[in-house]
Write a protein that holds these residues in place. Structure first.
Motif, PDB file in Angstrom:
ATOM      1  N   SER A  42       4.515 -14.065 -59.344  1.00  0.00           N
ATOM      2  CA  SER A  42       4.462 -15.383 -58.683  1.00  0.00           C
ATOM      3  C   SER A  42       5.755 -15.738 -57.941  1.00  0.00           C
ATOM      4  CB  SER A  42       4.160 -16.456 -59.732  1.00  0.00           C
ATOM      5  OG  SER A  42       5.168 -16.414 -60.744  1.00  0.00           O
ATOM      6  N   THR A  43       6.892 -15.269 -58.438  1.00  0.00           N
ATOM      7  CA  THR A  43       8.173 -15.717 -57.847  1.00  0.00           C
ATOM      8  C   THR A  43       8.288 -15.427 -56.353  1.00  0.00           C
ATOM      9  OG1 THR A  43       9.281 -15.454 -59.987  1.00  0.00           O
ATOM     10  CG2 THR A  43      10.695 -15.519 -58.014  1.00  0.00           C
ATOM     11  N   ASP A  71       4.972  -2.152 -57.294  1.00  0.00           N
ATOM     12  CA  ASP A  71       3.971  -1.922 -58.335  1.00  0.00           C
ATOM     13  C   ASP A  71       2.697  -2.688 -57.976  1.00  0.00           C
ATOM     14  OD1 ASP A  71       4.988  -4.506 -58.864  1.00  0.00           O
ATOM     15  OD2 ASP A  71       4.349  -4.366 -60.936  1.00  0.00           O
ATOM     16  N   ARG A  73      -1.247  -4.059 -59.861  1.00  0.00           N
ATOM     17  CA  ARG A  73      -2.161  -4.124 -60.985  1.00  0.00           C
ATOM     18  C   ARG A  73      -3.369  -3.274 -60.636  1.00  0.00           C
ATOM     19  NH1 ARG A  73      -0.863  -9.783 -60.994  1.00  0.00           N
ATOM     20  NH2 ARG A  73       1.316  -9.983 -61.664  1.00  0.00           N
ATOM     21  N   ASN A  83      -1.403  -7.758 -56.351  1.00  0.00           N
ATOM     22  CA  ASN A  83      -0.159  -8.081 -55.645  1.00  0.00           C
ATOM     23  C   ASN A  83      -0.347  -7.965 -54.138  1.00  0.00           C
ATOM     24  OD1 ASN A  83       1.382  -8.645 -57.917  1.00  0.00           O
ATOM     25  ND2 ASN A  83       2.013  -6.523 -58.182  1.00  0.00           N
ATOM     26  N   HIS A 148      11.155  -6.566 -68.262  1.00  0.00           N
ATOM     27  CA  HIS A 148      10.547  -5.528 -67.401  1.00  0.00           C
ATOM     28  C   HIS A 148      10.819  -5.856 -65.948  1.00  0.00           C
ATOM     29  CE1 HIS A 148       6.945  -8.260 -66.852  1.00  0.00           C
ATOM     30  NE2 HIS A 148       6.960  -7.669 -65.671  1.00  0.00           N
ATOM     31  N   ALA A 150       9.314  -4.334 -61.889  1.00  0.00           N
ATOM     32  CA  ALA A 150       8.161  -3.626 -61.341  1.00  0.00           C
ATOM     33  C   ALA A 150       7.120  -3.598 -62.469  1.00  0.00           C
ATOM     34  CB  ALA A 150       8.543  -2.253 -60.815  1.00  0.00           C
ATOM     35  N   LYS A 203      13.524 -18.111 -67.172  1.00  0.00           N
ATOM     36  CA  LYS A 203      14.111 -16.760 -67.070  1.00  0.00           C
ATOM     37  C   LYS A 203      15.601 -16.747 -67.449  1.00  0.00           C
ATOM     38  CE  LYS A 203      10.349 -14.875 -65.425  1.00  0.00           C
ATOM     39  NZ  LYS A 203      10.105 -14.474 -64.024  1.00  0.00           N
TER      40      LYS A 203
HETATM   41  C1  6PG Z   1       4.097  -7.882 -61.221  1.00  0.00           C
HETATM   42  C2  6PG Z   1       5.553  -7.774 -60.840  1.00  0.00           C
HETATM   43  C3  6PG Z   1       6.401  -7.998 -62.051  1.00  0.00           C
HETATM   44  C4  6PG Z   1       6.999  -9.364 -61.842  1.00  0.00           C
HETATM   45  C5  6PG Z   1       7.538  -9.937 -63.124  1.00  0.00           C
HETATM   46  C6  6PG Z   1       7.941 -11.404 -62.925  1.00  0.00           C
HETATM   47  O1  6PG Z   1       3.280  -7.093 -60.742  1.00  0.00           O
HETATM   48  O2  6PG Z   1       3.802  -8.848 -61.955  1.00  0.00           O
HETATM   49  O3  6PG Z   1       5.883  -6.731 -60.122  1.00  0.00           O
HETATM   50  O4  6PG Z   1       7.403  -7.078 -62.291  1.00  0.00           O
HETATM   51  O5  6PG Z   1       8.055  -9.264 -60.884  1.00  0.00           O
HETATM   52  O6  6PG Z   1       6.520  -9.862 -64.092  1.00  0.00           O
HETATM   53  O7  6PG Z   1       6.764 -12.103 -62.581  1.00  0.00           O
HETATM   54  P1  6PG Z   1       6.833 -13.642 -62.135  1.00  0.00           P
HETATM   55  O8  6PG Z   1       7.541 -13.674 -60.827  1.00  0.00           O
HETATM   56  O9  6PG Z   1       5.389 -14.050 -62.000  1.00  0.00           O
HETATM   57  O10 6PG Z   1       7.590 -14.382 -63.223  1.00  0.00           O
END
Ligand code: 6PG
Length: 248
Positions: A42-43, A71, A73, A83, A148, A150, A203
């Protein structure tokens, strides 16, 4: 490594967008492609919306920008969790980028087969860096609450960067069991520049631990990000950076 702290999430996204625009001005003067791997979650949506917005109209050289994904899903490309779909809606549908410049991971394919296919696509299109791995101009990363980045989760081979000679791997999100395809840590570290965009008070703890805790790399894959011959920069808002000053 350098850390830029901004008053809020919009300022942090704008700061990264402006630095990206400046980087693109001076990169590849011979007009060669600039290869960027985008992060999901989401960020970064705000960043993508800003890059597609009026401030950057006519500024970003979309013709020579090739978009990859750090990365994905393992869901169909039209799934809300994709994504690629998020980036498409926030940015790609609103900018003059040739379709051939967009290189999605196909989440609908078998994860292992797609990891191999995507690795081949990257290997064919990108120049290699000093360590013989494909070298992105920029890898954009986010940070999960468990450290984590990616889709390299604490349970994945991220902790063995030296032994992983793959370009992409299949991983599993530990809570949901959702399969993922991700760049490996050595490929992230082969990049010319790696930029984390992390915002929000939620975070703050993990940012402080990843950046300050001794031996963080044993617990947090994000702490393994250390470009071999490139730059690492963190773009934080003040909420996400809140505990940095208090952490020795
Ligand atoms: C994904 C991202 C993952 C993401 C982090 C932070 O596919 O979700 O690549 O690494 O950057 O989980 O996610 P948020 O920005 O939603 O907190």
């Amino acid at each position: 490594m350098d850390i830029k702290i901004f008053p809020g999430k919009t300022a942090a996204a704008q700061g990264l967008a402006r630095d990206l625009a400046t980087m693109l001005e001076s990169a590849q003067p011979n007009g060669a492609p600039f290869n960027i791997a985008l992060s999901g979650g989401s960020t970064p949506r705000l960043l993508y919306e800003i890059l597609a917005g009026p401030e950057f109209a006519g500024v970003i050289p979309w013709q020579r920008l090739h978009i990859y994904f750090g990365d994905e899903r393992c869901v169909p490309l039209d799934d809300p969790a994709s994504n690629h779909l998020m980036v498409k809606k926030a940015m790609l549908d609103h900018v003059p980028i040739p379709a051939a410049n967009i290189h999605p991971i196909n989440g609908g394919n078998d994860p292992h087969a797609e990891a191999d296919r995507y690795a081949g696509e990257i290997s064919r299109n990108l120049p290699n860096g000093a360590n013989g791995l494909p070298r992105f101009g920029l890898v954009l990363l986010g940070l999960g609450g468990d450290g984590h980045t990616a889709s390299l989760f604490p349970t994945v081979a991220a902790a063995a960067p030296g032994r992983d000679d793959r370009i992409c791997l299949r991983s599993v999100q530990p809570e949901s069991g959702q399969e993922r395809v991700s760049l490996t840590m050595p490929v992230i570290n082969a990049a010319k520049m790696v930029a984390f965009l992390v915002t929000g008070a939620a975070k703050a703890q993990v940012v402080a631990e990843v950046l300050k805790k001794k031996g963080a790399y044993r617990t947090y894959p994000a702490a393994l990000v250390a470009p071999t011959a490139g730059r690492l920069r963190w773009y934080l808002d003040s909420d996400a950076a809140r505990l940095l000053k208090q952490t020795p």
